[in-house]
Design a protein around this motif. Structure first.
Motif, mmCIF file in Angstrom:
data_model
loop_
_atom_site.group_PDB
_atom_site.id
_atom_site.type_symbol
_atom_site.label_atom_id
_atom_site.label_comp_id
_atom_site.label_asym_id
_atom_site.label_seq_id
_atom_site.Cartn_x
_atom_site.Cartn_y
_atom_site.Cartn_z
ATOM 1 N N HIS A 122 1.143 -1.167 -0.615
ATOM 2 C CA HIS A 122 -0.072 0.193 0.019
ATOM 3 C C HIS A 122 1.188 1.240 -0.069
ATOM 4 N N GLU A 123 1.405 2.226 -1.155
ATOM 5 C CA GLU A 123 2.463 2.691 -1.169
ATOM 6 C C GLU A 123 1.945 4.482 -0.849
ATOM 7 N N GLY A 124 2.988 4.556 0.035
ATOM 8 C CA GLY A 124 1.904 5.760 0.504
ATOM 9 C C GLY A 124 1.437 5.512 2.330
ATOM 10 N N PHE A 125 1.562 4.691 2.730
ATOM 11 C CA PHE A 125 0.167 4.245 3.292
ATOM 12 C C PHE A 125 1.388 3.330 4.561
ATOM 13 N N GLY A 126 2.433 2.562 4.357
ATOM 14 C CA GLY A 126 3.108 2.161 5.169
ATOM 15 C C GLY A 126 3.368 0.662 5.652
ATOM 16 N N THR A 127 2.288 -0.159 4.667
ATOM 17 C CA THR A 127 1.616 -1.145 4.600
ATOM 18 C C THR A 127 1.521 -2.455 3.753
ATOM 19 N N HIS A 128 2.218 -3.620 3.892
ATOM 20 C CA HIS A 128 1.451 -4.321 2.685
ATOM 21 C C HIS A 128 0.793 -5.497 3.584
ATOM 22 N N ASN A 129 0.889 -6.259 2.697
ATOM 23 C CA ASN A 129 -0.198 -7.776 3.050
ATOM 24 C C ASN A 129 -0.766 -8.843 2.454
ATOM 25 N N MET A 130 -1.114 -9.913 2.791
ATOM 26 C CA MET A 130 -1.151 -11.083 1.846
ATOM 27 C C MET A 130 -2.707 -11.342 2.218
ATOM 28 N N LEU A 131 -3.444 -11.961 1.459
ATOM 29 C CA LEU A 131 -4.781 -12.400 1.582
ATOM 30 C C LEU A 131 -5.119 -14.351 1.018
ATOM 31 N N LEU A 132 -5.925 -14.252 1.957
ATOM 32 C CA LEU A 132 -7.000 -15.077 1.568
ATOM 33 C C LEU A 132 -8.535 -15.503 1.788
ATOM 34 N N ALA B 294 -18.347 9.555 8.856
ATOM 35 C CA ALA B 294 -17.773 8.744 8.012
ATOM 36 C C ALA B 294 -16.396 8.370 7.965
ATOM 37 N N GLY B 295 -15.675 9.673 8.233
ATOM 38 C CA GLY B 295 -14.778 9.596 8.339
ATOM 39 C C GLY B 295 -13.501 10.488 6.633
ATOM 40 N N GLU B 296 -12.955 10.654 6.737
ATOM 41 C CA GLU B 296 -11.957 10.588 5.702
ATOM 42 C C GLU B 296 -12.419 9.838 4.896
ATOM 43 N N VAL B 297 -12.442 10.385 3.252
ATOM 44 C CA VAL B 297 -12.711 8.963 2.654
ATOM 45 C C VAL B 297 -10.747 9.450 1.725
ATOM 46 N N ARG B 298 -10.548 8.367 1.813
ATOM 47 C CA ARG B 298 -9.013 8.600 0.660
ATOM 48 C C ARG B 298 -9.294 7.014 -0.228
ATOM 49 N N GLU B 299 -8.168 8.239 -1.005
ATOM 50 C CA GLU B 299 -8.280 6.912 -2.106
ATOM 51 C C GLU B 299 -7.112 5.706 -2.303
ATOM 52 N N MET B 300 -6.837 4.763 -3.179
ATOM 53 C CA MET B 300 -5.309 3.808 -2.541
ATOM 54 C C MET B 300 -5.965 3.062 -3.784
ATOM 55 N N SER B 301 -4.848 2.282 -3.769
ATOM 56 C CA SER B 301 -4.624 1.282 -5.070
ATOM 57 C C SER B 301 -3.466 0.573 -4.565
ATOM 58 N N ARG B 302 -3.498 -0.792 -5.171
ATOM 59 C CA ARG B 302 -2.146 -1.992 -5.024
ATOM 60 C C ARG B 302 -2.265 -2.115 -6.124
ATOM 61 N N GLY B 303 -1.190 -2.354 -7.224
ATOM 62 C CA GLY B 303 -1.022 -2.627 -7.790
ATOM 63 C C GLY B 303 -2.448 -1.851 -9.076
ATOM 64 N N ASP B 304 -2.695 -3.340 -9.786
ATOM 65 C CA ASP B 304 -4.142 -2.382 -11.103
ATOM 66 C C ASP B 304 -4.943 -2.394 -10.474
#
Length: 212
Positions: free
Chosen positions: A35-45, A109-119
């Motif tokens: 997650h570019e700019g958010f300081g995290t990365h992940n794995m998925l199941l 609701a909080g602040e809306v953030r635009e996010m991306s990972r790959g495409d």
């Protein structure tokens, strides 16, 4: 209308999170990304039916983000908790009408953030701190195009139920209802705050993952 998109397991490292999932659910999550700019990365199941489990951890290859890492991973109490073992720390609900929900809830609701990972790309609204009831109230996500679940192989693990425990159960129910999620989570009164995900492994064994 909203529905469960995914549940979130926090870990100190992705390696620790993957080992925990393999130990408890009998299958290893697949690589996700950064997650570019958010300081995290992940794995998925993949959990079937458009739902999945995300293992998330700080990404040591990224600098510390300006606004803190997702899901309170920089919070000292969360860091101490994850020193012991990975934990269920949050969940995310999917809606196709995020702007309408944000307009109706206003600042809650909080602040809306635009996010991306790959495409993959999406928008998320995180409830303000102290209004998320220790992450019992989910962030809302609106995918742009197909979501992550459509690309994750089915692990044949199934999410049976998501449960929330809180001293003020009625307040939790009210916050979920105003997001269209009154049927998504079983809420009960408890002196302790806890999020619990009940899952069934591919071998039929039932397992509970919790935040405490």
């Amino acid at each position: 209308m909203a529905e469960i998109d995914h549940i979130v397991l926090g870990a100190r490292t992705l390696e620790e999170g993957a080992a925990f999932i393999e130990q408890h659910l009998g299958v290893k999550p697949r690589a996700g990304g950064r997650h570019e700019g958010f300081g995290t990365h992940n794995m998925l199941l993949g959990l079937g039916r458009g739902t999945y489990l995300e293992v998330i951890a700080p990404d040591p290859s990224q600098p510390d983000p300006q606004h803190g890492r997702l899901f309170d991973l920089d919070d000292p109490a969360v860091k101490v908790m994850l020193e012991a073992e990975p934990r269920l720390i949050a969940w995310v609900a999917r809606t196709p009408v995020l702007d309408a929900v944000v307009a109706r809830l206003g600042p809650r609701a909080g602040e809306v953030r635009e996010m991306s990972r790959g495409d993959l790309s999406w928008r998320m609204a995180f409830p303000p701190q102290r209004q998320d009831m220790d992450n019992l109230i989910p962030a809302l996500i609106e995918w742009k195009g197909e979501g992550a679940s459509s690309r994750i192989p089915d692990s044949h693990v199934r999410l049976l139920a998501l449960e929330a425990e809180h001293p003020d159960a009625e307040a939790v129910k009210g916050s979920l209802a105003e997001r269209g999620l009154e049927e998504a989570v079983r809420v009960r009164r408890s002196p302790h705050i806890r999020l619990v995900a009940r899952l069934r492994r591919a071998d039929g064994q039932e397992v509970a993952l919790s935040s405490g």
